[in-house]
Design a protein around this motif. Structure first.
Motif, short mmCIF file in Angstrom:
data_model
loop_
_atom_site.label_atom_id
_atom_site.label_comp_id
_atom_site.label_asym_id
_atom_site.label_seq_id
_atom_site.Cartn_x
_atom_site.Cartn_y
_atom_site.Cartn_z
N LYS A 198 0.85 -1.19 0.00
CA LYS A 198 0.00 0.00 0.00
C LYS A 198 0.88 1.24 0.00
O LYS A 198 1.90 1.29 0.72
CB LYS A 198 -0.92 0.00 1.23
CG LYS A 198 -1.84 1.21 1.30
CD LYS A 198 -2.91 1.05 2.38
CE LYS A 198 -2.33 1.06 3.77
NZ LYS A 198 -3.40 1.04 4.80
N TYR A 211 -5.03 -9.66 4.05
CA TYR A 211 -6.11 -9.46 3.10
C TYR A 211 -6.37 -10.79 2.38
O TYR A 211 -5.69 -11.79 2.61
CB TYR A 211 -5.75 -8.37 2.08
CG TYR A 211 -5.91 -6.95 2.58
CD1 TYR A 211 -5.90 -6.65 3.94
CD2 TYR A 211 -6.08 -5.89 1.70
CE1 TYR A 211 -6.05 -5.35 4.40
CE2 TYR A 211 -6.22 -4.58 2.14
CZ TYR A 211 -6.20 -4.33 3.49
OH TYR A 211 -6.35 -3.04 3.94
N ASN A 262 -10.28 -6.66 1.92
CA ASN A 262 -9.52 -6.35 3.13
C ASN A 262 -9.84 -7.34 4.24
O ASN A 262 -10.58 -8.31 4.04
CB ASN A 262 -9.75 -4.90 3.56
CG ASN A 262 -11.19 -4.64 3.98
OD1 ASN A 262 -11.97 -5.56 4.23
ND2 ASN A 262 -11.55 -3.36 4.04
#
Length: 288
Positions: A198, A211, A262
Motif C-alpha cells: 500500500k 487481506y 480487506n
C-alpha cells in the motif's frame, strides 16, 4: 663419484622446487574461489561507485524490469579490491516525474543465506518510461560504524506482460500487486505467489497483511475458459507474501483475474468473470 656428487647437488634443488610448488598451491587454495562462486548463475546489472567503494548489483537477467526484481549485491573496497563481509544497507529507488518524484515497494537488505559477501533484497518497479529512463537508486550503508552513500541512475525495462498493477482501492488507498511466482510455469498445479503493498506516502510502501485475493485464471484466446483446482490467495506471515495454487491446463496466454478484499472482507478492487464481464479490472498476465 661424479654421479653421487650430482645426486647430492640435485636433491636440494628438487626439494626446493617441491616446496615452492606446495606453497604456491596453498596460496591458490586460499584465494577466492568462494568469493567468485558466490555470484555464479547471476548477471551483473551495473556498478554504483563512490570514492571508497563499488557496489555491484546482480540478478539472473542482468536488467531491471517492471514488477518484482530480486537483487543481489556485493560491496568492494576500491583501495584493496577486496569484498566486505560485514555491512548494513538500506536503499531508496526513485522515479522522477515531470512535477514530482516517488519511490516503490522494496524490502530490507540482508546477508544472503550461506554467502560471505553477498547481500540481497527485492525492489518492485510499478512503472517506467518507454525508454527505461526516469529511475535512480541511492544506497546507504554502514561499515564499522562509518556511514557511506552511493547513487546513480538506473534503467528499468517495461515487461511484456502485466506482472505488476497499481490501482486505487474503494477505500481511497493506492495498492500495488506484483506477480512473483511461478518463474517457470508448468502444465498442472503451480505455486502462485504475489506481493501486496500500500502506498503510505510517495516514498513509503508497506506490506499489506491479512487481506484476501480471489483467483480466476482464464485463457482469452481459447473461449475464456478457466481451470480446475485453483485456490484463493492468502497471506503468509513467514515471507509476507500471498500464496495460492494456480492450475494451468495448457501453454499460452493467461489472464489471472483477481478481486482484493480487506481483513473485513470488504471488496477493494475487482469483479467476478461472467459471460457479460469477461475480465476483472484487477488482473495480472502470464504466458508460457
Amino acid at each position: 663419484m661424479k654421479s653421487i656428487k650430482f645426486i647430492y647437488i640435485l636433491l636440494p634443488i628438487l626439494f626446493l622446487s617441491l616446496l615452492t610448488t606446495s606453497c604456491s598451491n596453498d596460496d591458490d587454495d586460499d584465494y577466492d574461489p568462494i568469493i567468485t562462486s558466490e555470484v555464479d548463475g547471476l548477471t551483473k546489472i551495473q556498478d554504483i561507485t563512490n570514492a571508497t567503494h563499488t557496489i555491484e548489483l546482480f540478478n539472473i537477467e542482468g536488467n531491471f524490469y517492471t514488477g518484482y526484481n530480486k537483487i543481489s549485491m556485493r560491496l568492494k573496497d576500491n583501495a584493496t579490491n577486496s569484498y566486505i563481509e560485514d555491512a548494513s544497507f538500506s536503499w531508496m529507488p526513485k522515479m522522477q516525474m515531470p512535477t514530482m518524484q516517488h519511490s516503490c515497494p522494496k524490502s530490507a537488505i540482508s546477508k544472503a543465506l550461506g554467502k560471505n559477501t553477498v547481500f540481497e533484497g527485492y525492489i518492485i518497479y510499478q512503472m517506467t518510461n518507454t525508454d527505461g529512463s526516469g529511475w535512480s537508486i541511492t544506497i546507504n550503508y554502514t561499515i564499522d560504524g562509518v556511514e557511506y552513500t552511493a547513487n546513480d541512475t538506473i534503467t528499468v525495462i517495461q515487461n511484456d506482460n502485466q506482472n505488476v498493477t497499481s490501482f486505487m482501492g474503494s477505500d481511497d488507498n493506492r495498492y500495488i500487486i506484483s506477480l512473483i511466482q511461478p518463474n517457470d510455469p508448468i502444465i498442472g498445479i503451480n505455486d502462485l505467489m504475489v506481493s501486496v503493498h500500500k502506498m503510505e506516502t510517495m516514498m513509503s510502501f508497506p506490506v499489506v497483511e491479512d487481506y484476501t485475493i480471489t483467483l480466476d485464471p482464464r485463457m482469452p484466446g481459447m473461449g475464456n475458459h478457466s481451470s480446475p483446482n485453483n485456490t484463493d490467495l492468502s497471506y503468509n506471515v513467514s515471507d509476507t507474501m500471498y500464496h495460492a495454487n494456480l492450475s494451468l491446463t495448457m501453454t499460452g496466454y493467461w489472464v489471472l483475474n483477481l478481486k482484493l478484499m480487506n481483513a473485513n472482507d470488504d471488496l477493494l478492487k475487482g469483479e467476478d468473470v461472467t459471460e457479460e464481464n469477461t475480465q476483472s479490472s484487477l488482473y495480472l498476465e502470464l504466458e508460457f
